[in-house]
Design an enzyme around this catalytic site. Structure first.
Site, PDB file in Angstrom:
ATOM      1  N   TYR A 196      60.736 -11.343  40.385  1.00 19.27           N
ATOM      2  CA  TYR A 196      60.435 -10.964  41.770  1.00 19.27           C
ATOM      3  C   TYR A 196      61.412  -9.885  42.200  1.00 19.27           C
ATOM      4  O   TYR A 196      62.616 -10.005  41.957  1.00 19.27           O
ATOM      5  CB  TYR A 196      60.565 -12.185  42.687  1.00 19.27           C
ATOM      6  N   ASP A 218      67.927  -5.671  38.761  1.00 20.55           N
ATOM      7  CA  ASP A 218      67.810  -6.311  40.069  1.00 20.55           C
ATOM      8  C   ASP A 218      68.740  -7.520  40.053  1.00 20.55           C
ATOM      9  O   ASP A 218      68.366  -8.592  39.580  1.00 20.55           O
ATOM     10  CB  ASP A 218      66.354  -6.706  40.330  1.00 20.55           C
ATOM     11  N   LYS A 245      71.560 -10.728  49.013  1.00 18.69           N
ATOM     12  CA  LYS A 245      72.039 -12.120  49.043  1.00 18.69           C
ATOM     13  C   LYS A 245      73.568 -12.220  49.163  1.00 18.69           C
ATOM     14  O   LYS A 245      74.091 -11.956  50.233  1.00 18.69           O
ATOM     15  CB  LYS A 245      71.437 -12.893  47.876  1.00 18.69           C
TER      16      LYS A 245
HETATM   17  C1  LIG Z   1      65.502 -12.356  46.983  1.00 24.51           C
HETATM   18  C2  LIG Z   1      65.223 -11.315  45.980  1.00 24.51           C
HETATM   19  C3  LIG Z   1      64.763 -10.039  46.324  1.00 24.51           C
HETATM   20  C4  LIG Z   1      64.346  -9.684  47.715  1.00 24.51           C
HETATM   21  O1  LIG Z   1      65.393  -9.744  48.622  1.00 24.51           O
HETATM   22  P1  LIG Z   1      65.044  -9.919  50.184  1.00 24.51           P
HETATM   23  O2  LIG Z   1      66.386  -9.807  50.827  1.00 24.51           O
HETATM   24  O3  LIG Z   1      64.398 -11.255  50.307  1.00 24.51           O
HETATM   25  O4  LIG Z   1      64.132  -8.818  50.543  1.00 24.51           O
HETATM   26  C5  LIG Z   1      64.669  -9.090  45.333  1.00 24.51           C
HETATM   27  N1  LIG Z   1      64.982  -9.368  44.069  1.00 24.51           N
HETATM   28  C6  LIG Z   1      65.419 -10.577  43.696  1.00 24.51           C
HETATM   29  C7  LIG Z   1      65.785 -10.814  42.287  1.00 24.51           C
HETATM   30  C8  LIG Z   1      65.527 -11.603  44.636  1.00 24.51           C
HETATM   31  O5  LIG Z   1      65.899 -12.822  44.241  1.00 24.51           O
END
Ligand SMILES: *Cc1c(COP(=O)(O)O)cnc(C)c1O
Length: 432
Positions: free
Chosen positions: A146, A241, A269
């Site tokens: 994701y 990511d 995060k």
């Molecule tokens: C949570 C997440 C996102 C998106 O971040 P948001 O702050 O919710 O937009 C993107 N990549 C990864 C791996 C994530 O866990």
């Protein structure tokens, strides 16, 4: 005796009148586990208390940001002090510079950094930079990873592993989906085939170097190195990511843990210490393409927000080798305890774990990619979740999410969790 949470249920009924599905982010609705979402009144350390006054040991931790637990005293003090000086200026502050410097010190591949307000913004902006730098449009992503909800990432493999992607959501234009190519996680050969089928077309490979959004799935040995080699050979940019893994598994993220240097990195995060922050960064020559240094447009009214930067500075300032040693121990204790409880109850379970993130999968085969994750028994997970929640433990409300530990968790909370799991799994196992 289990009493329904009447205030949460009432708030949820009201919420459904004004918020789609009653929530601001889908997984919060508890749809996958057949429960009423709890409305949270407050949280401290490793626990959350709902509007009915029930307290839970929290293993969601806001989905990852709260490495130091809920509402750490010093963070709250720092943010409150910052707020007195103003909550937003729309102008430069020293805080942004300090946080960028700290990020670069922890993750040397991030020679320059741009702050945004969410992980979604970070990944969509990094992809734009990659496309501009390579003058190519396609991106390879991995099934089950994701990367936020921007159009090109809401795509999964079509029929046949090397076909163009298909949108996973209505509203995503076919044109956006057509730029996304998909491969199974941990499968280097398919990536190689995708490259061969689209020579000189792929701007970037984007990956969660530790997958967290199909449940935790670690990279196979040499998988990330293999991607690095392929990307270099194909003049394609490698984007990590690390929105979950950044500062979670070591202070330098998965790139430090596995010794692979991406061209661009996305963060979110933990970097915001519980406030809304995202960041993307990497090679200086690439980041200098970003406006106003270069022509790639990207902006944000609240980017680099002083309260959020203050929280991030505090959160990253607290990182230490001892912190990760402690989290590793706690993670191992929880994983071992859950496995043992499952074995005693004759329930099939595999636990994937990297440090303080883990997922117990209700399955009898190892989980190495999205297809194997999907073999997990979501019905069993739902019953497990319901049993845990009723006894004051708050696991993620889906089989396909990571459990997050924090420094506010300790041995006694983990042991209490395992004890509850033993009872719950016994009942779940008895039902078959
Ligand atoms: C949570 C997440 C996102 C998106 O971040 P948001 O702050 O919710 O937009 C993107 N990549 C990864 C791996 C994530 O866990």
């Amino acid at each position: 005796m289990f009493r329904r949470a009447p205030k949460s249920a009432r708030w949820f009924a009201r919420a459904q009148e004004v918020l789609p599905g009653g929530v601001d982010s889908p997984v919060r609705a508890f749809n996958a586990v057949g429960e009423t979402p709890r409305f949270i009144a407050r949280a401290k350390g490793a626990t959350m208390t709902d509007v009915d006054g029930r307290t839970y040991i929290d293993y969601v931790m806001s989905w990852g940001p709260l490495l130091h637990g809920h509402a750490p005293r010093k963070l709250i003090k720092a943010v409150a002090a910052a707020a007195k000086h103003g909550t937003s200026f729309g102008a430069s502050t020293a805080l942004e510079v300090l946080l960028a410097e700290r990020v670069r010190a922890l993750m040397p591949s991030m020679e320059m950094v741009r702050f945004v307000s969410s992980g979604t913004e970070a990944t969509m902006s990094a992809l734009r930079v990659a496309r501009a730098a390579t003058k190519r449009e396609k991106v390879i992503k991995f099934a089950g990873c994701y990367h936020g909800h921007a159009d090109p990432f809401l795509v999964e493999a079509g029929s046949g592993a090397t076909t163009l992607g298909v949108p996973t959501s209505p509203g995503v234009p076919d044109g956006a989906a057509a730029t996304t190519l998909s491969a199974p996680y941990n499968d280097l050969e398919t990536v190689e085939r995708v490259f061969a089928a689209h020579p000189d077309e792929v701007a970037a490979v984007i990956i969660e170097p530790i997958a967290g959004n199909m449940g935790v799935v670690p990279p196979r040995p040499a998988f990330l190195e293999g991607l690095r080699t392929l990307c270099t050979r194909e003049n394609t940019l490698l984007i990590f990511d690390e929105v979950i893994s950044g500062f979670r598994v070591t202070s330098g993220g998965a790139q430090e843990l596995y010794g692979v240097r991406p061209d661009l990195t996305c963060l979110g995060k933990i970097i915001g210490g519980g406030l809304p922050v995202g960041a993307y960064g990497g090679r200086a020559d690439l980041m200098c393409l970003v406006a106003p240094a270069g022509p790639v447009y990207q902006a944000g009214t609240l980017s680099g927000n002083p309260l959020a930067m203050t929280a991030g500075l505090w959160a990253l300032g607290e990182l230490s080798p001892q912190l990760y040693t402690r989290l590793e121990r706690l993670g191992a204790r929880l994983a071992d305890g859950l496995l043992d409880a499952a074995a005693r109850a004759r329930v099939s379970m595999y636990v994937n774990r990297v440090g303080s993130i883990l997922t117990p999968f209700f399955t009898d085969t190892a989980v190495i990619d999205y297809a194997s994750a999907c073999r997990a028994d979501t019905g069993t997970y739902a019953r497990f979740f319901q049993g845990m929640l009723a006894k004051g433990i708050y696991p993620p409300p889906s089989q396909f999410e990571a459990w997050f530990l924090s420094t506010a968790h300790d041995e006694s909370l983990v042991d209490r969790t395992i004890k509850v799991a033993q009872g719950v799994l016994k009942r779940v196992g008895a039902k078959g």
